[in-house]
Design an enzyme around this catalytic site. Structure first.
Site, PDB file in Angstrom:
ATOM      1  N   HIS A 205       0.801  -1.225   0.000  1.00 33.52           N
ATOM      2  CA  HIS A 205       0.000   0.000   0.000  1.00 33.52           C
ATOM      3  C   HIS A 205       0.835   1.277   0.000  1.00 33.52           C
ATOM      4  CE1 HIS A 205      -3.764  -2.378   1.228  1.00 33.52           C
ATOM      5  NE2 HIS A 205      -4.038  -1.768   0.089  1.00 33.52           N
ATOM      6  N   HIS A 305      -4.662  -3.974 -11.548  1.00 30.55           N
ATOM      7  CA  HIS A 305      -5.318  -3.707 -10.272  1.00 30.55           C
ATOM      8  C   HIS A 305      -6.815  -3.653 -10.511  1.00 30.55           C
ATOM      9  CE1 HIS A 305      -6.908  -0.776  -7.249  1.00 30.55           C
ATOM     10  NE2 HIS A 305      -6.121  -1.456  -6.437  1.00 30.55           N
TER      11      HIS A 305
END
Length: 395
Positions: A205, A305
């Site tokens: 992240h 993604h």
């Protein structure tokens, strides 16, 4: 070129006559969509989900429609993409990037419907007979090794052959010694639970200082992970290559970039081994195909993604079927309530860790307005830097 020219011959879809947006509330996040109508009675849909800016993306989509879409031929995808980007002086950014992406999806949906062919037939055809996917969002619950291991086994039992997860809790910058041990214990427990034949991808992240990321690269090596995703903030993109040299596994990233211009520094610095453009953020079909070609030029592969709804999952399948250097596709579909699939009718199902080749024209999806009315948006903020974020509940 930056104005709608209605004097030119028009394609079989007709001209765009109306654009509307819809948002669906779920326990995890709000999913937003754009629906484009033509004067030939066709409709095309695309996803414009933002994690917490649903109002802004919907408002911008409607405003940009008035400026750049009404009267346009949906087949003029390159010109429309340029008009949205250059005409609105976007200069990158998430809200504008998401709107351009969703509109582009809707255009390919319209073209496929007008021609009677699935959208992937318009984006390079098929290089494969099915698309491998990995599960994300499966680790809702307590952040401790036993809970992660149990949920990993449950997910693999559903047929998935690859899992992604973030074991780091609310860590940011550095990890305390206790947090580092807990995070690594979680990874070890998941690996032991699923065995050596399941791919494990670890999510960073984009939040660690370099020295922390470098230690994690070393400490994660025994667990044979498939990649370490976005270990560093992109404000330090130049250091990604240095981290790659230390890693015994691939480094991946790119979900935060919205077009080839934002990706330029990633390619110039050879920052990653695997790029992760999002079809609902990185410019839709039109742009993601270009990013895949640039990745191939740099000996990189593509693993899109997709922290979005089943519509983006389905659109992404259409996109990656024709990408030779495709690796695997992300999906959160197993996390979602059944009514999401009722709202997004026709979304392709995951079967034994794969999604098959689409057969219906366009994207093959219709939005069910009555389900949207029953589940309005919540406009909640889901903060992954707060303790317990991995539970993904309605706090």
């Amino acid at each position: 070129m930056l104005t709608v020219d209605t004097s030119r011959p028009v394609g079989p879809a007709g001209r765009i006559s109306r654009v509307e947006t819809l948002t669906l509330g779920t326990a995890w996040r709000d999913f937003s969509y754009v629906r484009v109508h033509t004067d030939e009675g066709l409709t095309g849909v695309g996803e414009i989900t933002h994690p917490f800016r649903a109002r802004e993306t919907c408002q911008l989509a409607e405003a940009m429609a008035e400026r750049h879409l009404i009267g346009a031929d949906p087949f003029d995808v390159e010109e429309i993409w340029l008009r949205l980007y250059q005409g609105d002086f976007l200069r990158g950014g998430d809200v504008g990037g998401i709107v351009v992406s969703g509109v582009d999806q809707a255009l390919y949906d319209l073209m496929g419907k007008a021609l009677g062919v699935p959208a992937y037939r318009l984006t390079g055809g098929a290089c494969r007979d099915r698309v491998r996917v990995y599960a994300n969002g499966w680790y809702t619950g307590d952040r401790e090794p036993g809970a992660f291991a149990a949920r990993a086994k449950e997910t693999v039992a559903k047929g998935y052959t690859a899992l992604k997860f973030d074991p780091f809790g609310a860590g940011l910058g550095e990890l305390s010694r206790a947090e580092l041990r807990l995070s690594l214990d979680i990874v070890a427990a998941v690996r032991e639970a699923v065995g050596p034949d399941v791919d494990l991808f670890v999510e960073g992240h984009a939040r660690f200082a370099f020295h922390t990321a470098a230690r994690l690269v070393r400490e994660l090596e025994p667990y044979d992970i498939g990649w370490f995703e976005e270990p560093l903030p992109w404000t330090h993109i130049e250091r990604y290559a240095e981290l790659r040299q230390r890693a015994a596994f691939p480094i991946s990233g790119g979900e935060h970039f919205h077009n080839r211009y934002e990706y330029a520094r990633l390619f110039a610095t050879d920052a990653v081994d695997i790029i992760q453009p999002d079809l609902s953020m990185a410019g839709g079909f039109t742009e993601v195909r270009k990013l895949a070609a640039l990745a191939d030029l740099h000996a990189m592969t593509v693993a899109p993604h997709n922290s979005n709804s089943p519509l983006c999952t389905t659109a992404s399948v259409h996109a990656v079927l024709g990408i030779p250097n495709f690796t695997i596709l992300e999906t959160f579909d197993g996390l979602l309530e059944p009514y999401v699939f009722e709202a997004v009718r026709g979304a392709l199902p995951v079967e034994s860790g794969y999604i098959g080749i689409p057969e219906k024209p366009g994207l093959g999806i219709d939005l069910a307005d009555e389900v949207f009315e029953e589940h309005p948006p919540s406009h909640r903020f889901w903060n992954m830097f707060a303790e317990g974020w991995e539970k993904r509940d309605r706090r």
